[in-house]
Design a protein around this motif. Sequence first.
Motif, mmCIF file in Angstrom:
data_model
loop_
_atom_site.group_PDB
_atom_site.id
_atom_site.type_symbol
_atom_site.label_atom_id
_atom_site.label_comp_id
_atom_site.label_asym_id
_atom_site.label_seq_id
_atom_site.Cartn_x
_atom_site.Cartn_y
_atom_site.Cartn_z
ATOM 1 N N SER A 16 0.819 -1.208 0.000
ATOM 2 C CA SER A 16 0.000 0.000 0.000
ATOM 3 C C SER A 16 0.858 1.265 0.000
ATOM 4 O O SER A 16 1.978 1.272 0.522
ATOM 5 N N VAL A 17 0.312 2.343 -0.591
ATOM 6 C CA VAL A 17 0.909 3.671 -0.492
ATOM 7 C C VAL A 17 -0.187 4.661 -0.126
ATOM 8 O O VAL A 17 -1.357 4.469 -0.475
ATOM 9 N N ASP A 18 0.169 5.724 0.583
ATOM 10 C CA ASP A 18 -0.801 6.726 1.018
ATOM 11 C C ASP A 18 -1.258 7.584 -0.160
ATOM 12 O O ASP A 18 -0.499 7.866 -1.083
ATOM 13 N N LEU A 19 -2.524 8.015 -0.085
ATOM 14 C CA LEU A 19 -3.125 8.842 -1.130
ATOM 15 C C LEU A 19 -3.403 10.236 -0.596
ATOM 16 O O LEU A 19 -3.908 10.388 0.523
ATOM 17 N N TYR A 20 -3.108 11.267 -1.402
ATOM 18 C CA TYR A 20 -3.287 12.653 -1.000
ATOM 19 C C TYR A 20 -4.138 13.400 -2.023
ATOM 20 O O TYR A 20 -4.242 12.991 -3.180
ATOM 21 N N ILE A 21 -4.747 14.519 -1.561
ATOM 22 C CA ILE A 21 -5.399 15.453 -2.469
ATOM 23 C C ILE A 21 -4.599 16.743 -2.467
ATOM 24 O O ILE A 21 -3.657 16.901 -1.681
ATOM 25 N N ASP A 22 -4.971 17.699 -3.360
ATOM 26 C CA ASP A 22 -4.063 18.819 -3.611
ATOM 27 C C ASP A 22 -3.896 19.790 -2.453
ATOM 28 O O ASP A 22 -2.943 20.561 -2.425
ATOM 29 N N ASN A 23 -4.801 19.763 -1.448
ATOM 30 C CA ASN A 23 -4.607 20.648 -0.301
ATOM 31 C C ASN A 23 -3.679 20.044 0.752
ATOM 32 O O ASN A 23 -3.532 20.583 1.844
ATOM 33 N N GLY A 24 -3.072 18.901 0.408
ATOM 34 C CA GLY A 24 -2.098 18.274 1.301
ATOM 35 C C GLY A 24 -2.669 17.259 2.255
ATOM 36 O O GLY A 24 -1.934 16.672 3.042
ATOM 37 N N SER A 25 -3.978 17.029 2.222
ATOM 38 C CA SER A 25 -4.605 16.084 3.148
ATOM 39 C C SER A 25 -4.442 14.653 2.646
ATOM 40 O O SER A 25 -4.627 14.368 1.466
ATOM 41 N N CYS A 26 -4.109 13.746 3.565
ATOM 42 C CA CYS A 26 -4.094 12.325 3.265
ATOM 43 C C CYS A 26 -5.509 11.800 3.473
ATOM 44 O O CYS A 26 -6.108 12.014 4.530
ATOM 45 N N ILE A 27 -6.066 11.128 2.454
ATOM 46 C CA ILE A 27 -7.446 10.655 2.573
ATOM 47 C C ILE A 27 -7.544 9.132 2.629
ATOM 48 O O ILE A 27 -8.648 8.582 2.649
#
Length: 300
Positions: free
Chosen positions: A112-123
């Motif tokens: 697994s790898v962590d997923l982020y959105i453009d405001n820097g939050s890991c979701i």
Amino acid sequence: MKKKMIALMIILAMLTAGCGNKVPASVDKETATESIAMDETDDKTECPKKTEESKESEKDVDSLVQNPNEADLNLKEYEYSFEDRNVDSSGTPVIPFGDFKGCGDIFYLTDSVDLYIDNGSCIGYMKPDIEIVAIMEYEDWYYIDLAGKARFVKASDVEANGFAGTKQEYNDFVNPPAVEETPEEDLPPTVPETPPVDVPPAEEPTEQIQASSKYTPDEAIAVYRSMMEAGGITWNPSLKDGGSWGTGWIYLEKGQPEWLASTDLESFAMGDSVGNPWTSYYLEVTSSDENAVYITMWAD
């Protein structure tokens, strides 16, 4: 009431509603740029330059990204990931999306790898045993399209938990095909050696196959859509029944779909130029050739 026709900035030539003409692919970019200027708005003829503010944000990307804390997430299972899609997506983007460049590398994730959105939050995080395509890259970040959702992953995470290649290539690397040995009794009879014959060395090929510098029409549309939706513009097919529309094209040369999406995001922010930005869009492909993919687009 319908709004003004969309000024899709440089590449998307906006025509009068109901007109189906398009600019021939043979027209060069400079000529096309001059011919599609709309109203009194000045089109940009070169990629936007970085501001001092964006340069500053580049330096602080890693410090602005929020480290994942699974205990704070309400994770749900999706086809390729576990995510909390209710994480606040507002706020100023800290990942400098406009600085990403085309990539196209394929990776097979063994973990697994962590997923982020453009405001820097890991979701959330991606499931293992998944192939991904790094559509674009910037420093330690890859931009990927995950079942139509724009996501960012750290390149270092991908390298630590994945293989640079497809799943089949990974399997062949880990478990190379066995070479069957022929039993001695089945070997052909020994043939006497013949005197060596001088053979002139083979000429090396003068041309080398180079990687394609162009996207396919489907790839160009996927890159453009991913960037638009990552920039907060919603895909809305209902606009076809009443939104403002226009026709245009997206060049297939790598870097052009990325540049166009970045430029159109600025155009959508201006919207009707009197304080009403556009927040949704829809497009359909009408045709394509070796230079561009031609589209009809609606926005509101």
